[in-house]
Enzyme design. Structure first.
Site, PDB file in Angstrom:
ATOM      1  N   SER A 170       0.907  -1.301   0.090  1.00 13.49           N
ATOM      2  CA  SER A 170       0.113  -0.106  -0.016  1.00 13.49           C
ATOM      3  C   SER A 170       0.935   1.158  -0.095  1.00 13.49           C
ATOM      4  CB  SER A 170      -0.758  -0.073   1.216  1.00 13.49           C
ATOM      5  OG  SER A 170      -2.001   0.951   1.147  1.00 13.49           O
ATOM      6  N   ASP A 386      -8.929  -6.147  -5.001  1.00 14.45           N
ATOM      7  CA  ASP A 386      -8.519  -4.944  -4.231  1.00 14.45           C
ATOM      8  C   ASP A 386      -9.120  -3.716  -5.278  1.00 14.45           C
ATOM      9  OD1 ASP A 386      -7.235  -2.774  -3.462  1.00 14.45           O
ATOM     10  OD2 ASP A 386      -5.285  -3.267  -3.529  1.00 14.45           O
ATOM     11  N   HIS A 419      -8.249  -4.711  -0.364  1.00 10.52           N
ATOM     12  CA  HIS A 419      -7.041  -4.263  -0.244  1.00 10.52           C
ATOM     13  C   HIS A 419      -6.131  -4.721   0.882  1.00 10.52           C
ATOM     14  CE1 HIS A 419      -4.193  -1.045  -0.771  1.00 10.52           C
ATOM     15  NE2 HIS A 419      -4.326  -0.631   0.399  1.00 10.52           N
TER      16      HIS A 419
END
Length: 466
Positions: A170, A386, A419
């Protein structure tokens, strides 16, 4: 494989940097601290070091425990440890907490040196106004580039000239990517997981809603809530609830909660009724107890600002314009040969496709310019569910790297967790990271092959002479 285990009890370390740090926003920190954790042993030539970059709510505590009574392991404990994907039997792993955070590195909750009496270098007891104050909202905005710069300074302090790998998920993936651009000769491998080359308008919008939740809380006090003895708890809870929704998927929430009611029946009110409401409030409450509101504002802004191409205005913008023009000419030819009745509709299509393709080509060209001088190998990982940083965004990175001839491995992992998948112990995902980190470096293989060829040629020549 030997037993997979924990790194055990870990004691964080603090590194103080007395030199001023000039940030991208043109403000300067007179000094700063970085808190880190390390796992494993650094080898004699310091060639086995792996840097871990944390995500928005992460910290330096990536693996192991802080005490015997500690019930919760570090946030990436399933990834880091003996015989795990990032094997501490093999690698010396460093995880650093970024400046601007609230977990020990210099940030909004640390003392602002400007609030200390410069003449006495201590508190003026007769003047309460001179008591040292935390930075609070006065802490400058920081960027991904700023974090990478401080991490490079830490590398110098540790005596690590070249990282075996830099790994992040991320927001951590953004840092890894920025490292490869800003310090191309200081890392051999770059692992970018569930990340993106820059935030989309939708992602910036989510971040703005989260920030406004905090800023509009009456207890925020323009960021001086610690001095006022208040805390924008409600705003931080709402911010986390918004963010958490984007980390999950509709299917995951459906399978976990559905439309289940907490009490089994409608209560006809605005208190918690559905299980998913209870879950989101719990996550927000827990987050608000451990995180600082000013830090949340800073971190989301750093996400918004991230763009590794900013220092590389597209050197190939002309190519992009030409590509779009070629597409336009091609479609225009079709329009010309089409029936008169559909000409206007096709012309509108031409304009739409032309603009879309031009933007795509310009973004690709800008990324190619940024990656042109990189020297490391890349592993890019995305997850099918995601939607915060969709696989298409990872593919943009891969496309640009391939277009510039850079060595890149890409895997799109089927996972139901959205995610948040990068935090889960998914065998295919963990196996890909392990394999990438332990595989021979491409140039090393080439060198060995060249040496082998030279040796064979020497032997052949020696045979001929004899």
């Amino acid at each position: 494989m030997d037993s997979v285990g924990s790194v055990g009890i870990i004691t964080p370390q603090i590194f103080h940097f007395a030199e001023p740090l000039t940030l991208e926003c043109n403000r300067t920190l007179p000094s700063f601290d970085l808190i880190i954790e390390t796992y494993g042993t650094l080898n004699s030539d310091k060639s086995n070091a792996v840097l871990i970059c944390h995500a928005l709510s992460g910290s330096h505590h990536a693996a192991g425990f802080h005490s015997d009574d500690d019930k919760k392991a570090g946030w990436w404990d399933n990834m880091i440890g003996p015989n795990k994907a990032i094997d501490t039997n093999r690698f010396y792993v460093v995880c650093v907490n970024n400046i601007g955070s609230c977990f020990g590195s210099t940030g909004p909750t640390t003392i602002n040196p400007d609030s200390i009496d410069s003449d006495q270098n201590n508190v003026n007891k007769n003047n309460p106004a001179s008591e040292p104050q935390v930075y609070g909202p006065d802490f400058p905005l920081v960027t991904i580039k700023d974090w990478v710069k401080t991490q490079a300074m830490l590398s110098d302090r540790l005596g690590i000239d070249v990282w075996h790998a830099i790994v992040g998920g991320s927001m951590g993936g953004m840092q890894a990517l920025q490292w490869s651009v800003d310090y191309p000769n200081r890392l051999k491998r770059c692992v970018v997981i569930a990340s993106t080359p820059k935030l989309s308008a939708q992602n910036i919008a989510f971040n703005e809603v989260a920030r406004q939740s905090i800023l509009s809380d009456p207890d925020f006090k323009e960021g001086r809530y610690l001095q006022a003895g208040t805390y924008p708890r409600r705003g931080l809870i709402l911010a986390r609830m918004v963010g958490h929704i984007t980390y999950l998927t509709d299917d995951a929430m459906k399978s976990k909660f559905g439309r289940d009611l907490k009490s089994g029946k409608f209560m006809y009110g605005y208190d918690v009724e559905f299980q998913v409401e209870s879950y989101l409030r719990y996550q927000g409450e827990r987050f608000s107890e451990n995180f600082d509101a000013n830090t949340y504002l800073l971190m989301t802004k750093a996400l918004d600002y991230f763009d590794p191409t900013r220092d590389y205005p597209s050197a190939m913008e002309t190519d992009a314009t030409e590509s779009a023009a070629q597409l336009k000419d091609s479609i225009a030819t079709s329009v010309e040969s089409s029936k008169q009745s559909t000409q206007h509709a096709l012309e509108d299509t031409v304009a739409t496709i032309d603009e879309s393709e031009k933007n795509r080509q310009q973004e690709l060209s800008a990324l190619k310019a940024a990656f042109a001088h990189t020297q490391c190998q890349y592993l890019v990982v995305s997850f099918t569910t995601d939607w915060r940083f969709a696989p298409e965004r990872s593919q943009e990175i891969v496309d640009a790297l391939m277009a510039t001839g850079k060595p890149v491995n890409y895997i799109n992992v089927d996972a139901p967790h959205g995610h948040d998948s990068f935090l889960f112990d998914i065998p295919r995902y963990m196996g890909a990271v392990r394999g990438f980190l332990t595989a021979p470096f491409i140039t090393d293989s080439k060198s060995r092959q060249s040496a082998k060829s030279r040796n064979q040629n020497s032997q052949q020549k020696a045979g001929a002479r004899s």
